[in-house]
Scaffold this motif. Structure first.
Motif, PDB file in Angstrom:
ATOM      1  N   UNK A   1       4.318   0.081   3.197  1.00 34.50           N
ATOM      2  CA  UNK A   1       5.262  -0.940   2.759  1.00 34.50           C
ATOM      3  C   UNK A   1       6.418  -0.302   1.971  1.00 34.50           C
ATOM      4  N   UNK A   2       6.068   0.560   1.023  1.00 37.05           N
ATOM      5  CA  UNK A   2       7.092   1.150   0.159  1.00 37.05           C
ATOM      6  C   UNK A   2       8.076   1.992   0.971  1.00 37.05           C
ATOM      7  N   UNK A   3       7.532   2.746   1.932  1.00 36.32           N
ATOM      8  CA  UNK A   3       8.400   3.578   2.767  1.00 36.32           C
ATOM      9  C   UNK A   3       9.419   2.736   3.508  1.00 36.32           C
TER      10      UNK A   3
ATOM     11  N   UNK B   1      -7.340   2.718   1.217  1.00 40.32           N
ATOM     12  CA  UNK B   1      -6.773   1.544   1.889  1.00 40.32           C
ATOM     13  C   UNK B   1      -5.563   1.039   1.107  1.00 40.32           C
ATOM     14  N   UNK B   2      -5.691   1.005  -0.207  1.00 42.33           N
ATOM     15  CA  UNK B   2      -4.587   0.553  -1.054  1.00 42.33           C
ATOM     16  C   UNK B   2      -3.375   1.482  -0.907  1.00 42.33           C
ATOM     17  N   UNK B   3      -3.650   2.788  -0.897  1.00 40.48           N
ATOM     18  CA  UNK B   3      -2.557   3.754  -0.794  1.00 40.48           C
ATOM     19  C   UNK B   3      -1.872   3.683   0.563  1.00 40.48           C
ATOM     20  N   UNK B   4      -2.692   3.534   1.596  1.00 41.82           N
ATOM     21  CA  UNK B   4      -2.118   3.490   2.940  1.00 41.82           C
ATOM     22  C   UNK B   4      -1.182   2.295   3.071  1.00 41.82           C
TER      23      UNK B   4
ATOM     24  N   UNK C   1       8.201  10.654  -3.266  1.00 39.85           N
ATOM     25  CA  UNK C   1       6.931  10.018  -2.980  1.00 39.85           C
ATOM     26  C   UNK C   1       7.052   8.526  -2.712  1.00 39.85           C
ATOM     27  N   UNK C   2       6.601   8.093  -1.521  1.00 45.04           N
ATOM     28  CA  UNK C   2       6.561   6.653  -1.265  1.00 45.04           C
ATOM     29  C   UNK C   2       5.489   6.049  -2.168  1.00 45.04           C
TER      30      UNK C   2
END
Ligand SMILES: Cc1cc2nc3c(=O)[nH]c(=O)nc-3n(C[C@H](O)[C@H](O)[C@H](O)COP(=O)(O)O)c2cc1C
Length: 204
Positions: free
Chosen positions: A87-89, A79-82, A147-148
């Motif tokens: 957001x980062x992307x 969940x954190x990664x998703x 990597x995002x």
């Protein structure tokens, strides 16, 4: 949107193909972020000057480590990664997150304001504590343009050793590192882990 009157899409495609061919297998070969900019140029969404100024914009980088308030299970990590990748992307933030035995190491890079704002939010996140900044400041170029938010799970000792190396800027001896994300983190900081035979590391 039309960026050029004189430049046709075919011409732009030829220019991009040539640039990619000339830099293939060199340190200048475009990575994902740069490819995205070139694709946008090809489509006529950016002028070449805009591409160059985006590439020149110095990248701001933060490296920190922290301790999870409660160990994260698989679903919580996912969940954190998703959320982070999403957001980062959208904000052109790239980087890497390592998790090991309830400890995080993260490197964030991107536009200074964006990175500072995100890091301020991350620091307030109650899911982890003891957030320690290892290094923060402008960097010459993106280290993790691909990597995002790359993610790796590593043995606790490896992370601790890697951080020691990054902080001390030591060149010798670097540990043998098998985990690809940790390897990438070390290489990003100019540390080449030991060759199995030689037991030595070089600073690149
Ligand atoms: C170890 C760790 C790393 C995180 N990394 C990111 C990240 O790279 N990008 C991101 O958007 N959120 C990341 N977060 C989540 C943020 O702390 C925060 O929950 C998220 O930005 C939502 O903030 P908001 O609830 O204020 O909107 C991370 C959280 C933790 C605990």
């Amino acid at each position: 949107m039309k960026a050029f009157d004189s430049d046709s899409q075919t011409e732009r495609s030829r220019i991009v193909a040539r640039a990619v061919a000339v830099t293939a297998n060199t340190a200048l070969a475009p990575q994902r972020y740069e490819r995205q900019l070139l694709d946008r140029y090809q489509r006529g969404e950016l002028t070449i000057d805009q591409v160059i100024s985006l590439l020149d914009a110095s990248t701001y980088q933060v490296l920190y480590h922290s301790v999870a308030a409660q160990p994260f299970d698989e679903a919580q990590l996912q969940a954190l990664l998703e959320r982070s990748r999403n957001f980062n992307g959208r904000h052109s933030i790239t980087g890497i997150l390592l998790y090991s035995d309830g400890r995080f190491v993260q490197l964030l890079e991107g536009d200074e304001q964006q990175v500072r704002q995100l890091y301020a939010r991350i620091q307030q996140d109650p899911r982890h504590t003891q957030v320690v900044t290892v290094s923060e400041g402008p960097g010459p170029a993106r280290r993790f343009a691909d990597w995002s938010m790359g993610f790796g799970r590593v043995a606790g000792l490896e992370v601790a050793e890697a951080l020691d190396l990054v902080v001390s800027q030591e060149t010798l001896p670097a540990p043998e590192v098998a985990e690809p994300y940790l390897l990438a983190l070390l290489q990003a900081f100019g540390i080449t882990p030991a060759a199995t035979q030689l037991g030595q590391a070089e600073k690149g």
